[in-house]
Design an enzyme around this catalytic site. Structure first.
Site, mmCIF file in Angstrom:
data_model
loop_
_atom_site.group_PDB
_atom_site.id
_atom_site.type_symbol
_atom_site.label_atom_id
_atom_site.label_comp_id
_atom_site.label_asym_id
_atom_site.label_seq_id
_atom_site.Cartn_x
_atom_site.Cartn_y
_atom_site.Cartn_z
ATOM 1 N N HIS A 87 33.396 -54.815 -56.570
ATOM 2 C CA HIS A 87 33.746 -54.530 -55.026
ATOM 3 C C HIS A 87 32.354 -53.582 -54.498
ATOM 4 O O HIS A 87 32.042 -52.763 -54.962
ATOM 5 C CB HIS A 87 34.983 -53.484 -54.954
ATOM 6 C CG HIS A 87 35.869 -54.360 -55.308
ATOM 7 N ND1 HIS A 87 37.267 -53.726 -56.269
ATOM 8 C CD2 HIS A 87 36.483 -55.386 -55.054
ATOM 9 C CE1 HIS A 87 38.041 -54.840 -56.472
ATOM 10 N NE2 HIS A 87 37.654 -55.809 -55.624
ATOM 11 N N GLU B 113 31.572 -49.798 -54.098
ATOM 12 C CA GLU B 113 31.810 -48.879 -55.356
ATOM 13 C C GLU B 113 30.165 -48.766 -55.899
ATOM 14 O O GLU B 113 30.155 -49.312 -57.052
ATOM 15 C CB GLU B 113 32.720 -49.362 -56.272
ATOM 16 C CG GLU B 113 34.163 -49.629 -55.664
ATOM 17 C CD GLU B 113 35.196 -50.324 -56.307
ATOM 18 O OE1 GLU B 113 35.043 -50.799 -57.513
ATOM 19 O OE2 GLU B 113 36.301 -50.629 -55.675
ATOM 20 N N ARG C 216 34.025 -54.371 -48.938
ATOM 21 C CA ARG C 216 34.490 -54.453 -50.237
ATOM 22 C C ARG C 216 34.343 -55.845 -50.904
ATOM 23 O O ARG C 216 33.947 -56.126 -51.777
ATOM 24 C CB ARG C 216 36.022 -54.022 -50.222
ATOM 25 C CG ARG C 216 36.916 -54.374 -51.424
ATOM 26 C CD ARG C 216 38.416 -54.164 -51.215
ATOM 27 N NE ARG C 216 39.183 -54.843 -52.155
ATOM 28 C CZ ARG C 216 39.469 -54.151 -53.159
ATOM 29 N NH1 ARG C 216 39.129 -52.701 -53.385
ATOM 30 N NH2 ARG C 216 40.598 -54.784 -54.254
ATOM 31 N N HIS D 180 34.517 -50.331 -62.104
ATOM 32 C CA HIS D 180 35.073 -50.007 -60.717
ATOM 33 C C HIS D 180 35.266 -48.577 -60.403
ATOM 34 O O HIS D 180 34.804 -47.865 -61.275
ATOM 35 C CB HIS D 180 36.702 -50.549 -60.447
ATOM 36 C CG HIS D 180 36.464 -52.232 -60.666
ATOM 37 N ND1 HIS D 180 36.561 -53.081 -59.493
ATOM 38 C CD2 HIS D 180 36.598 -52.991 -61.660
ATOM 39 C CE1 HIS D 180 36.603 -54.289 -60.194
ATOM 40 N NE2 HIS D 180 36.546 -53.945 -61.424
ATOM 41 N N GLU E 262 37.905 -47.274 -63.871
ATOM 42 C CA GLU E 262 37.856 -46.897 -62.328
ATOM 43 C C GLU E 262 37.397 -45.600 -62.469
ATOM 44 O O GLU E 262 37.878 -44.562 -63.366
ATOM 45 C CB GLU E 262 39.441 -46.729 -61.688
ATOM 46 C CG GLU E 262 40.120 -47.930 -61.672
ATOM 47 C CD GLU E 262 39.863 -48.775 -60.503
ATOM 48 O OE1 GLU E 262 38.958 -47.950 -59.620
ATOM 49 O OE2 GLU E 262 40.045 -49.761 -60.254
#
Length: 438
Positions: free
Chosen positions: A197, A200, A255, A325, A399
């Protein structure tokens, strides 16, 4: 190849690199996006009833809203934090509606442009340096990262091989680094991709950091040395190269990929909803303008297809798949698309538990871990589920920091601690491959 031809090739490569380097030394004015985010704000709202959920969804439809967390309006739920980037022209109206409905809120970022400018550093005047002087504590453009990859490949011939698995929609090479002491070709392997993405940015920063740490600590750290001797790491610093470049030049919060749609003006596909595993079911959208658009068919995106083809060819050797991510501070494993326990749950759960402990040992940062469907939300067509379904027994998605205070604008001062702690976690997962677990 003869010496003359080889020398000519090297000179040509150096000339091309020189041209690129000189262009990078000029100010990147587009980095500041022509002040387009001045006055924009980021709100956090936690709806406490179904009625408040519906009000939030209605405001999303009416106003200029960029949803940061969760990534789809359909999964806004009671009791879960919702982070929204609101255009400066809509922030007053948004705030007024929340106040009228007596929905509490918090402004996480009061002026988005100022936060973006904090990440620019002295970038416009900074000159390109050798690999040994490369600054791993700032964010780098796609061009800078690719030049760094070439330099790493050139300066570490016994540990690094650089290759391309294909081309992006806009024709950019999809570069991967093979990292590890060159010995037998059948060593087990770990795949790590970053930048799926585009917005990020901490992802590509981590992939670069991990390579640097592996190379620089090989002789001093026995764990690193063992991993580099017994495994290969396939590192893809920027998966979504087109989107990442676009996030640097046009839209900081882009994104998706940058593919075109024949029927809609909206561009791009969510590269983490485009894999051939329960494609376009729950947690993905069939509308091209949505952030979680699954694409017209599985592997429609050349970036996804190229990586899937590579992993299919290497499926007997690749034993771990790790996708980086942001943001939420979580370590996730399959399944994403359903509430069910994976067959090798005990091994994967133990690896995740140990990885989170290792991460915590660096700075005391806590990560949640568990199946993606229950720990985060249900999503279909994800790369992690695809990897697991295609025979890669250890499949994870990180994440990274933080939990929303900075969101996608994690300051450069936090690159070092974030990457240091994540490296510990990735090394722990990789060490699990060398142990037998039942």
């Amino acid at each position: 190849m003869g010496n003359t031809a080889r020398n000519a090739t090297q000179i040509a490569a150096l000339m091309i690199t020189g041209i690129i380097l000189s262009s990078l030394q000029t100010p990147i004015r587009s980095y500041l996006y022509n002040n387009r985010y001045a006055g924009d704000q980021v709100f956090r709202v936690i709806p406490h009833s179904d009625g408040e959920v519906e009000i939030l969804k209605s405001l999303y439809e009416q106003l200029e809203v960029d949803l940061w967390q969760p990534n789809s309006v359909s999964i806004i739920t009671e009791g879960a934090a919702v982070d929204l980037h609101i255009d400066r022209n809509s922030s007053g109206i948004f705030r007024s509606h929340l106040q009228q409905a007596k929905i509490p809120y918090k402004v996480l970022i009061s002026n988005l442009q100022k936060e973006i400018e904090k990440q620019s550093g002295s970038r416009s005047s900074r000159k390109r340096r050798s690999e040994s002087e490369y600054d791993y504590e700032v964010y780098h453009s796609l061009e800078e990262i690719q030049i760094w990859m070439h330099e790493i490949n050139r300066t570490h011939p016994h540990f690094v091989d650089m290759f391309s698995v294909g081309q992006s929609f806009e024709g950019r090479p999809l570069y991967v680094l093979q990292l590890g002491k060159k010995s037998r070709r059948d060593k087990k392997a770990v795949w790590i991709d970053c930048g799926v993405h585009a917005r990020e940015w901490i992802g590509p920063a981590f992939c670069q950091w991990f390579v640097k740490e592996a190379l620089h600590s090989y002789h001093s750290d026995p764990v690193t040395r063992r991993l580099m001797n017994q495994l290969y790491f396939y590192i893809m610093p920027v998966f979504n190269v087109d989107g990442y470049h676009f996030s640097w030049t046009k839209d900081r919060f882009w994104r998706k990929t940058r593919s075109k749609n024949a029927k809609f003006h909206c561009r791009g596909v969510d590269a983490n909803r485009n894999w051939k595993v329960k494609w376009c079911e729950e947690g993905a959208s069939s509308h091209p303008c949505d952030e979680t658009y699954c694409g017209p068919f599985p592997e429609s995106e050349p970036e996804v297809k190229a990586v899937a083809n590579f992993l299919r060819k290497q499926r007997k050797r690749v034993k771990a798949y790790i996708s980086i991510h942001a943001y939420a501070q979580m370590l996730l494993y399959p399944y994403s698309y359903k509430y069910a326990t994976i067959p090798n749950f005990n091994c994967v759960e133990l690896a995740a538990h140990n990885a989170v402990l290792a991460l915590y040992s660096a700075y005391g940062v806590r990560y949640r871990y568990g199946p993606a469907s229950t720990t985060l939300y249900v999503s279909s067509g994800s790369s992690m589920d695809w990897a697991y379904k295609n025979g890669i027994p250890y499949a994870f998605a990180f994440e990274l920091r933080d939990t929303g205070y900075f969101g996608f604008l994690l300051p450069e001062t936090l690159i070092n601690p974030t990457c240091t702690e994540t490296t510990r976690a990735v090394k722990t997962i990789s060490t699990s491959l060398l142990k037998k677990c039942s």
